[in-house]
Write a protein that holds these residues in place. Structure first.
Motif, PDB file in Angstrom:
ATOM      1  N   VAL A  45       0.877  -1.150   0.140  1.00  0.00           N
ATOM      2  CA  VAL A  45      -0.302  -0.164   0.026  1.00  0.00           C
ATOM      3  C   VAL A  45       0.604   1.204   0.284  1.00  0.00           C
ATOM      4  N   PHE A  46       1.956   1.512   0.602  1.00  0.00           N
ATOM      5  CA  PHE A  46       2.871   2.468   1.353  1.00  0.00           C
ATOM      6  C   PHE A  46       3.636   2.559   0.468  1.00  0.00           C
ATOM      7  N   ASP A  47       4.118   1.265  -0.664  1.00  0.00           N
ATOM      8  CA  ASP A  47       5.110   1.255  -1.543  1.00  0.00           C
ATOM      9  C   ASP A  47       4.514   1.625  -3.449  1.00  0.00           C
ATOM     10  N   GLU A  48       3.216   1.059  -3.496  1.00  0.00           N
ATOM     11  CA  GLU A  48       2.950   1.772  -4.639  1.00  0.00           C
ATOM     12  C   GLU A  48       3.223   3.051  -5.177  1.00  0.00           C
ATOM     13  N   GLU A  49       3.572   3.590  -6.414  1.00  0.00           N
ATOM     14  CA  GLU A  49       3.298   4.906  -6.814  1.00  0.00           C
ATOM     15  C   GLU A  49       2.118   5.560  -7.458  1.00  0.00           C
ATOM     16  N   LYS A  50       1.880   6.753  -7.414  1.00  0.00           N
ATOM     17  CA  LYS A  50       0.847   7.377  -6.988  1.00  0.00           C
ATOM     18  C   LYS A  50       0.735   7.999  -8.559  1.00  0.00           C
ATOM     19  N   THR A  51       0.204   8.907  -9.602  1.00  0.00           N
ATOM     20  CA  THR A  51      -0.355   9.353 -10.193  1.00  0.00           C
ATOM     21  C   THR A  51      -1.000   9.588 -10.520  1.00  0.00           C
ATOM     22  N   GLU A  52      -1.294  11.210 -11.109  1.00  0.00           N
ATOM     23  CA  GLU A  52      -2.341  12.102 -10.656  1.00  0.00           C
ATOM     24  C   GLU A  52      -2.997  12.240 -12.150  1.00  0.00           C
ATOM     25  N   ARG A  53      -3.892  12.361 -12.251  1.00  0.00           N
ATOM     26  CA  ARG A  53      -4.662  12.331 -13.819  1.00  0.00           C
ATOM     27  C   ARG A  53      -5.565  13.376 -13.703  1.00  0.00           C
ATOM     28  N   THR A  54      -6.458  13.941 -14.660  1.00  0.00           N
ATOM     29  CA  THR A  54      -7.529  14.800 -14.594  1.00  0.00           C
ATOM     30  C   THR A  54      -8.112  13.520 -15.663  1.00  0.00           C
ATOM     31  N   LEU A  55      -9.771  13.230 -15.625  1.00  0.00           N
ATOM     32  CA  LEU A  55     -10.562  12.482 -16.227  1.00  0.00           C
ATOM     33  C   LEU A  55     -12.334  13.031 -16.162  1.00  0.00           C
ATOM     34  N   THR A  56     -13.046  12.200 -17.516  1.00  0.00           N
ATOM     35  CA  THR A  56     -13.552  13.370 -17.980  1.00  0.00           C
ATOM     36  C   THR A  56     -14.637  11.904 -18.127  1.00  0.00           C
ATOM     37  N   VAL A  57     -15.629  12.159 -16.577  1.00  0.00           N
ATOM     38  CA  VAL A  57     -16.783  10.919 -16.597  1.00  0.00           C
ATOM     39  C   VAL A  57     -17.921  10.972 -17.154  1.00  0.00           C
ATOM     40  N   PRO A  58     -18.302  10.136 -18.568  1.00  0.00           N
ATOM     41  CA  PRO A  58     -19.480  10.679 -19.025  1.00  0.00           C
ATOM     42  C   PRO A  58     -20.869  10.604 -17.827  1.00  0.00           C
ATOM     43  N   PHE A  59     -22.130  11.558 -17.606  1.00  0.00           N
ATOM     44  CA  PHE A  59     -23.158  11.349 -16.549  1.00  0.00           C
ATOM     45  C   PHE A  59     -23.805   9.855 -16.861  1.00  0.00           C
ATOM     46  N   SER A  60     -23.983   9.537 -17.897  1.00  0.00           N
ATOM     47  CA  SER A  60     -24.439   8.154 -18.061  1.00  0.00           C
ATOM     48  C   SER A  60     -23.060   7.066 -17.857  1.00  0.00           C
ATOM     49  N   ASP A  61     -22.145   7.076 -17.080  1.00  0.00           N
ATOM     50  CA  ASP A  61     -21.724   5.948 -16.463  1.00  0.00           C
ATOM     51  C   ASP A  61     -21.264   5.792 -15.070  1.00  0.00           C
ATOM     52  N   TRP A  97      -3.962   7.962  -8.444  1.00  0.00           N
ATOM     53  CA  TRP A  97      -4.382   6.620  -8.186  1.00  0.00           C
ATOM     54  C   TRP A  97      -3.223   5.888  -8.861  1.00  0.00           C
ATOM     55  N   THR A  98      -2.873   4.545  -8.484  1.00  0.00           N
ATOM     56  CA  THR A  98      -2.171   4.037  -8.927  1.00  0.00           C
ATOM     57  C   THR A  98      -2.376   2.923 -10.192  1.00  0.00           C
ATOM     58  N   ALA A  99      -1.585   2.015 -10.296  1.00  0.00           N
ATOM     59  CA  ALA A  99      -1.173   1.674 -11.891  1.00  0.00           C
ATOM     60  C   ALA A  99      -2.556   0.789 -11.587  1.00  0.00           C
ATOM     61  N   ARG A 100      -2.870  -0.003 -10.342  1.00  0.00           N
ATOM     62  CA  ARG A 100      -3.242  -1.004 -10.241  1.00  0.00           C
ATOM     63  C   ARG A 100      -4.857  -0.887 -10.872  1.00  0.00           C
ATOM     64  N   GLN A 101      -5.353   0.733  -9.285  1.00  0.00           N
ATOM     65  CA  GLN A 101      -6.386   0.919  -9.620  1.00  0.00           C
ATOM     66  C   GLN A 101      -6.445   0.894 -10.849  1.00  0.00           C
ATOM     67  N   GLU A 102      -5.964   1.883 -11.587  1.00  0.00           N
ATOM     68  CA  GLU A 102      -5.821   2.367 -13.409  1.00  0.00           C
ATOM     69  C   GLU A 102      -6.804   1.113 -13.909  1.00  0.00           C
ATOM     70  N   LYS A 103      -5.486   0.336 -13.679  1.00  0.00           N
ATOM     71  CA  LYS A 103      -6.293  -1.191 -14.760  1.00  0.00           C
ATOM     72  C   LYS A 103      -7.242  -1.676 -14.191  1.00  0.00           C
ATOM     73  N   GLN A 104      -7.988  -2.243 -12.372  1.00  0.00           N
ATOM     74  CA  GLN A 104      -9.483  -2.346 -12.551  1.00  0.00           C
ATOM     75  C   GLN A 104      -9.912  -0.791 -13.099  1.00  0.00           C
ATOM     76  N   TYR A 105      -9.661   0.168 -13.380  1.00  0.00           N
ATOM     77  CA  TYR A 105     -10.711   1.242 -13.592  1.00  0.00           C
ATOM     78  C   TYR A 105     -11.077   0.669 -15.130  1.00  0.00           C
ATOM     79  N   ARG A 106     -10.307   0.390 -15.849  1.00  0.00           N
ATOM     80  CA  ARG A 106     -10.418   0.040 -17.451  1.00  0.00           C
ATOM     81  C   ARG A 106     -10.751  -1.193 -17.188  1.00  0.00           C
ATOM     82  N   ASP A 107     -11.153  -1.796 -16.420  1.00  0.00           N
ATOM     83  CA  ASP A 107     -11.668  -3.380 -16.748  1.00  0.00           C
ATOM     84  C   ASP A 107     -13.033  -3.919 -16.073  1.00  0.00           C
ATOM     85  N   LEU A 108     -13.469  -2.138 -15.770  1.00  0.00           N
ATOM     86  CA  LEU A 108     -14.931  -2.326 -15.262  1.00  0.00           C
ATOM     87  C   LEU A 108     -16.177  -2.914 -16.139  1.00  0.00           C
TER      88      LEU A 108
END
Length: 421
Positions: free
Chosen positions: A365-381, A410-421
């Motif tokens: 949890v503490f070792d995972e590197e976090k990156t900043e990102r701006t994202l637009t999520v449609p209201f339908s999602d 977020w972390t790279a792991r969380q980004e991958k989870q988001y893409r897989d939703l």
């Protein structure tokens, strides 16, 4: 003292708990007090509460006969009892009566050891007593009868007593403020040496102190007893590392256990103690996975964390403890279920099973590197939008014509989870 426990099961206000489990917890609470001999317990099913007596007149008479037969000196009612109901029932039964709030306050008063703990219990007890002055003064009125007083103590005496309690509350709050200031200075000092704080939280008797001792090698009181831990304990420790270098140093905090229907006076009074949870970098939610109402206990803990104002962005891992008490196929199913989730670990603090994997996960949890990102999520999602908030990765949010514009960390792991939703 010989005690009898009653758990009112009221049809008009159903609980998320089974009444039998509620009664078992109330008996455990009573047994947590020293010199308490629980000689009987019963679920009392009611269509509705009776304003003057809590129970119907027939039930009151039936219980009076049983209490006399068993030589009961104290009755514990697992729920709220009004001052009028308490006065009337004590008169009918000839016993002392405590409701759930009063019982928990008694346990806390018996267990508090630190200066802060003692002050917090006194403050909570005074807040509780202030609401029961009518009963207290009626009790004194009965005592005064033989001294020739005409009538009762009157409204003036009740007001005087209320002022006396208010004065004591002010005095205690001043003393507590000094203790809290000292704690804040300690916290500020820790921030200069920025070690992450990992807080153990969970339902009372979930095994937090046993896990704390297993991880840190400390000797905090760990008993199969409700509210074995009252005063928070903190220990610095070094996490293991797979790279062969020096692991990350953290501060692990053991906290008071939560319980359903925790008295509001105690939630307010123990806020200072629980400030370590509010400022934690990681929360470990310890669950007694062998308990028949583990899910309900978990819901109670989450309700209290929300009421305390714990930041939803704080990472949290669920620790399914007491795996040693689960047998056969149920144990395998739990271990398999936990293995499929990133935020759950199945362990036995008693035997040490799964603890190494837990520490590795905390390190991650503490070792995972976090990156900043701006994202637009449609209201339908809405599903993805809700998932991002549940993960605690949203730093800022605004609404545009195209949808939600989110600033994420977020972390790279969380980004991958988001893409897989």
């Amino acid at each position: 003292m010989r005690a009898f426990v009653l758990h009112p099961d009221i049809k008009s206000s159903p609980s998320r708990r089974l009444p039998e489990h509620g009664l078992a917890e109330a008996v455990s609470l009573a047994s947590a007090l020293p010199a308490m001999d629980v000689v009987g317990a019963e679920v009392v099913r009611l269509q509705r509460l009776h304003p003057g007596m809590l129970f119907g007149s027939g039930k009151v008479e039936d219980l009076a006969a049983r209490f006399k037969e068993l030589d009961v000196g104290l009755v514990l009612v697992d729920g709220p009892v009004s001052p009028v109901q308490q006065r009337n029932l004590e008169k009918e039964w000839g016993v002392k009566l405590l409701d759930r709030t009063g019982l928990i306050l008694e346990i806390f008063a018996d267990r508090a050891r630190t200066r802060e703990g003692v002050l917090q219990v006194e403050l909570a007890a005074l807040s509780f007593q202030r609401t029961r002055l009518v009963r207290a003064w009626t009790h004194l009125e009965r005592q005064r009868g033989g001294f020739g007083f005409v009538g009762g103590p009157g409204e003036t005496q009740i007001e005087a007593d209320r002022r006396a309690i208010d004065d004591q509350v002010i005095r205690l709050k001043r003393q507590l403020a000094k203790v809290v200031k000292t704690r804040e200075l300690h916290r500020a000092a820790r921030k200069k040496v920025p070690f992450p704080i990992v807080a153990l939280v969970g339902y009372t008797n979930a095994g937090k102190s046993t896990l704390f001792n297993r991880i840190t090698g400390a000797e905090v009181l760990a008993k199969d007893m409700l509210f074995a831990t009252l005063d928070p304990t903190m220990r610095a420790m070094v996490l293991p590392t797979t790279t062969g270098g020096t692991g990350r140093k953290i501060i692990l905090s053991d906290t008071v256990g939560f319980i359903s229907d925790l008295p509001t006076q105690l939630v307010a009074a123990f806020r200072a103690t629980l400030e370590e949870v509010l400022s934690a970098d990681l929360i470990l939610h310890v669950r007694d996975i062998a308990h028949p109402e583990s899910a309900e206990q978990s819901a109670d803990v989450m309700d209290i964390l929300t009421s305390l104002g714990v930041n939803k962005a704080t990472p949290m891992l669920e620790i399914w403890n007491k795996l040693d008490l689960v047998d056969g196929s149920a144990r395998e199913a739990l271990a398999s279920q936990a293995a499929q989730r990133d935020d759950v670990l199945a362990v036995s603090a008693l035997t040490g099973e799964g603890v190494d994997a837990l520490l590795d996960r905390v390190s991650l949890v503490f070792d995972e590197e976090k990156t900043e990102r701006t994202l637009t999520v449609p209201f339908s999602d809405g599903k993805r939008h809700a998932w991002l908030h549940a993960q605690g990765v949203v730093e800022d949010e605004a609404q545009t014509d195209d949808g939600w514009q989110l600033a994420l960390r977020w972390t790279a792991r969380q980004e991958k989870q988001y893409r897989d939703l």
